[in-house]
Each structure stands twice: as structure tokens, then as C-alpha cells.
Scaffold this active site. Sequence first.
Site, PDB file in Angstrom:
ATOM      1  N   LYS A  33       0.810  -1.215   0.000  1.00 56.32           N
ATOM      2  CA  LYS A  33       0.000   0.000   0.000  1.00 56.32           C
ATOM      3  C   LYS A  33       0.849   1.273   0.000  1.00 56.32           C
ATOM      4  CE  LYS A  33      -0.651   0.468   4.983  1.00 56.32           C
ATOM      5  NZ  LYS A  33       0.232   1.660   5.052  1.00 56.32           N
ATOM      6  N   THR A  34       1.942   1.279   0.777  1.00 56.27           N
ATOM      7  CA  THR A  34       2.771   2.488   0.843  1.00 56.27           C
ATOM      8  C   THR A  34       3.423   2.756  -0.506  1.00 56.27           C
ATOM      9  OG1 THR A  34       3.194   2.091   3.188  1.00 56.27           O
ATOM     10  CG2 THR A  34       4.659   3.634   2.069  1.00 56.27           C
ATOM     11  N   ASP A 208      -2.728   8.059   4.212  1.00 55.66           N
ATOM     12  CA  ASP A 208      -2.300   6.680   4.494  1.00 55.66           C
ATOM     13  C   ASP A 208      -2.986   6.190   5.768  1.00 55.66           C
ATOM     14  OD1 ASP A 208      -0.914   4.316   4.209  1.00 55.66           O
ATOM     15  OD2 ASP A 208       0.997   5.106   4.932  1.00 55.66           O
ATOM     16  N   GLN A 239      -7.370  -4.284   9.509  1.00 55.41           N
ATOM     17  CA  GLN A 239      -6.233  -4.020  10.397  1.00 55.41           C
ATOM     18  C   GLN A 239      -6.483  -2.795  11.283  1.00 55.41           C
ATOM     19  OE1 GLN A 239      -2.150  -4.831   8.745  1.00 55.41           O
ATOM     20  NE2 GLN A 239      -3.252  -4.807   6.797  1.00 55.41           N
ATOM     21  N   ARG A 540       1.837 -10.877  10.169  1.00 56.61           N
ATOM     22  CA  ARG A 540       3.213 -10.378  10.287  1.00 56.61           C
ATOM     23  C   ARG A 540       4.203 -11.436   9.802  1.00 56.61           C
ATOM     24  NH1 ARG A 540       1.998  -6.145   9.331  1.00 56.61           N
ATOM     25  NH2 ARG A 540      -0.039  -7.082   9.117  1.00 56.61           N
TER      26      ARG A 540
END
Length: 582
Positions: A33-34, A208, A239, A540
Site C-alpha cells: 500500500k505504501t 495513508d 487491520q 506479520r
Amino acid sequence: MNPLYKNLNEKQVEAVDYQNGPLLIVAGAGSGKTKTLTSRLAAILKLGVSPENIIAITFTNKAAEEMQNRIMDKKPPFIGTFHSLGARILKKEANFVDRSRNFSIFDSDDSLRLIKNIIKNFNLTGEERRDINHFKLRKEFSRIKGGLAEIEDEDEIIGRFFGEYENALEKNNAFDFDDLIEKPVKIFRQHPAILEKYQNQFQHILVDEFQDTNVSQYAFIKLLSQKHKNLSVVGDDQQSIYRFRGSDFRIFLDFEKDWPKTKVVLLEQNYRSSGNIIRAASALISGNKFQKPKNLWTENPDGELLKVIEHRDEDAEAEWIAEKISGSKKSNQSIAVLYRTNAQSRALETVLIERGIPYRIFGGVRFYERKEIKDIVAALRWGINPKDAVSLERLKTNLLKKPFLEIKNGIPEKIKKLSPAELIAYVLEATDYLNQLKKNYANYQERTENINELIYFAGNFGNLQEFLEAISLLQGTDIAKNNETTANVHLMTIHLAKGLEFDKVFIAGCNEGLLPHQMSYSGEAEIEEERRLMYVAMTRAKKELYLNFYNLASRFLYEIPPELVELSAEKSLDDEERYIEM
């Protein structure tokens, strides 16, 4: 090929290429996503939009710095947090809320001191004094500002205090941290010309981690976006785990209702985890009713099955995890041990220290360095050795009750005969320590959990001397402390793990009462937040995932398809004790 599209998949390109109008990028765990948001920012600049007409909002300074580094533009647009943007606006418009431009920004401690002084000036009854403390008021004021609540709807006493607090901030020519967003919203709503000025300037707004916004943050960007409607947001409602900080994931879910012409792009390809981990996590999170469904998938190999291991108790669980870590063949593997509460680190730290395994507590303090633990241990040390001036000084400094300190010759002999766990209970009662924690610390519940964990550990010892020696040896032989920067074993709460990834992940304490936490049993919304926490913890892991439990297995373990799991139990467990079926 356009360099902007380098290493982007088809859906990411779709998000980057979208021209004008509201855009919702629903980005699954590990879906890049970033990278997508940063590429979109670069694409907007490439179109010729001036950097001064663009703002990109992140939730942390670290994320802002990362985005800044990726853009590598000589004259980058504003990239920063909500609060830094709010502070920038207030420097120009502070006079509209009766401040000068050289205002101060009060941090949490400053605010608490201000509230303490206000409380002193109020004539409260005995009952009111018991119900009101500066931590409770600070939390209430933050809730009011973060939720843009009408003060008339508040409790009368809270309302009175809030009015005094706002007046005091004004007299100090200061804003608190929540004001940095709430006050610009107030200015925009009361002064349309000011709002229009910033709407004209900020033609493209990118946000974001949109699932973590609260009411005031969303109102802030919504007002700024109303004219051009070029609002691009990215996040994952699955999340959203910061409800306790005021975030409201319903803002994410309702985005399309607020912006009817929204373009929605789903980023569903995961680049981080193995196929089995993705399928297991997806099955788990499907149990949540309130979410924006997505089909997370990966081209990564299926990898190993998830390991679910039953243990006798938390110490046995920690021993097993340490044994597994020490047996890891690849020294360069990144390893994380995740847990729901900070108190769980005690057992894990103990065995890692005993085995000489370097570790790092991420974003936290080691168990025996936590203030409340040092206070209790100091009381025990002074009690057994009244000549211990260092421990006595700590007791005097940390507000312990005078009657306890007036025991001239240490703890009486009949008291010394108590077990270490009973002695801790005696110290807590004699000093009224738990009430002091409640009075002086906002996170007193977490600190109380740490003390309960110390009592549990003390139950392993027959006398106080042995117990104190064990603690001293754990601290004295803590070679891991000196190797924190090079340690590849990371201990942290699940909340702090968000955004990180590791080759191998151990989740400790997958028990009912811990994950989900017993405090979440009050309603469906709370349980769904705990399920999101479990989902974050599981995603994770890149290659190996170990789910550990003792006592009663978490309901979440039952929600993982059995064909994705390899179940085992410690050899020391009797058959009748074992958790057999999933």
C-alpha cells in the site's frame, strides 16, 4: 515502460493512474500500500500539479520520512502527520481561536499539570473527588475533541472542568495535542473564507492508514477536500486495531456513502506471507460481520502448515518458544514473539536471558525495568535489609505510604515468614500502592497486570531471599541487553507489530481471556476488534507461524481451517489435560 509502473501490479497501476475524484484503495495485508500511495503521489506530480497544491498525510513521522525518501523530489509537497499539518495551519490562523502565532504546544504531561491545578481550585465533595482525577479528565477531554462532541451533551462536572481547561489553555497561549486538529476544524466551520483559501491551495489530498482516523481527523480532511474532491485514501479495515485511541473504522466503511463517485481499487495480492498463512488469516477474519470483504491471495509457495502448540502454563510456553528459537538454523532470520499484553513478556524474557539469547523489546521497557516492578522489588529488598539505602530512597521518592517506611527494622519477623507472593500482597496493602497507580497513571491497569505477573513468578519460590536473588541474577546476566541493536529476536505487543514483518512469528498466549482479552467480552464490536488483532499478528509472518496457548484455547484457533494446522502438545501434558480437537 513508464518508470512509475516499475514493480507495480495491474491493480496498483489502476490506483496510481486514476485521475481526479475520490479514490478508496482497499489494501490487504502485505499488498504494497505504501508503495502504491507513493507512486500515486509521484504520478500526480508528473502531471504537472505543483507540490504546494498537494498534501500527503501519514500517522507517524517515520512513515512520512519513508514517503519523503521515496519521492526524492527537490521540492516535495507537504508530507506529514495530521497534527503537523494542523500546527502549520494554526501558525497562520491562531488569532481566530484567540491565540498569537508564537503559541506553545502542550504535551500530555503539560496538560496533566494544567488539569491538576484546575482540580485544586474546584470545591468538590468527597464523592466527586473520588470519581475525578487528572487522568480521567485528560482522557475525557481528548475524547470530546477527537469526536467533536457537543459539550452540552457531557456530564455536568466534566463540562465544567472542560470549560475551565479551555480557558486555561487560552490564558497560556497554548494548544494541546488534540487542538492541533480540532481547532482548525473549528476555524474552518466558523470562517468559510479561511476554509476556501486552504481548499484552493490543497487540490490533491492523500491519506495513508485511513482506517485509523477518528472523527475530528476525518472532518479535517473532508472539509479541505470538498471543493476539488481529489481525496485519495488507502488502508485496510481488517487491520483497524486502535479503537482505544479513538479511531473509528466505520469512517473507512462509509467512505463511498460520503463520496458517491468514489473509485474503489482492491489490492488483494499479498507479497509477504506463504499461501497457508494467507488462507488461515483470511478464514479467521471472515468471521467479522463489519468489514469490506476482500480475497487476499499470493503467488508465494504454500509453505509450512501453521503450528498450534498446547503448553502446560505460560512458563512452559516460554521455554518451548526459547528452545525453538535457539534451534533455528539460520542466524539471519528475523524472529518476532508477539503477545496481547505487556505483562506476558516476563516469562519470555526470563528464559531468553537464561539461555543467553539476545533479544529486543520493541517500543517498550524490559519487565524488571518497569517502574512498578522496581518499586515493589525495592520494598522487598529494603524489608529484608533495612540498611539498603538505595531501595529506601526509591521508596521515599515514589510516594509510598509513611506507615510502611516507619518500620524501623524492616519487615517484622512474623511477616518475613510469609511466602514471596504473600509478601508482595503485604507490601501492596501496607503502601496502598495499587490505588496510587490508579491515581497517578493513565495506564494503571497495564501496570497492575505487570504486578500480578510478578506475584505469579514469586509463587515459584519458597522464600524471599531466593526470589530476590533470582531477579538480581536475571538482571545481572542480561547479556541480551547489551546486544539489543544486533538482536534478531524481537518481543512486542501485537499493537506495536502493525506494519512490520518477520520470517518467523510466535504468538504467545492464544488463550481465552488473553486473545481475545477478557475486557473485550462486553460486546460484538470489542470481539471483532480482538479478531482483527489476531489477524494482524498472523499476517506479520512471512514463512513460519506458531500459535501457542495454555489453559483454555482461544476461540480464534477454532476459526482456522484444520487442514492448514499441525496440532501438537508438550510431552509433559497428560492425555486428560490435553486440548485434543480443533
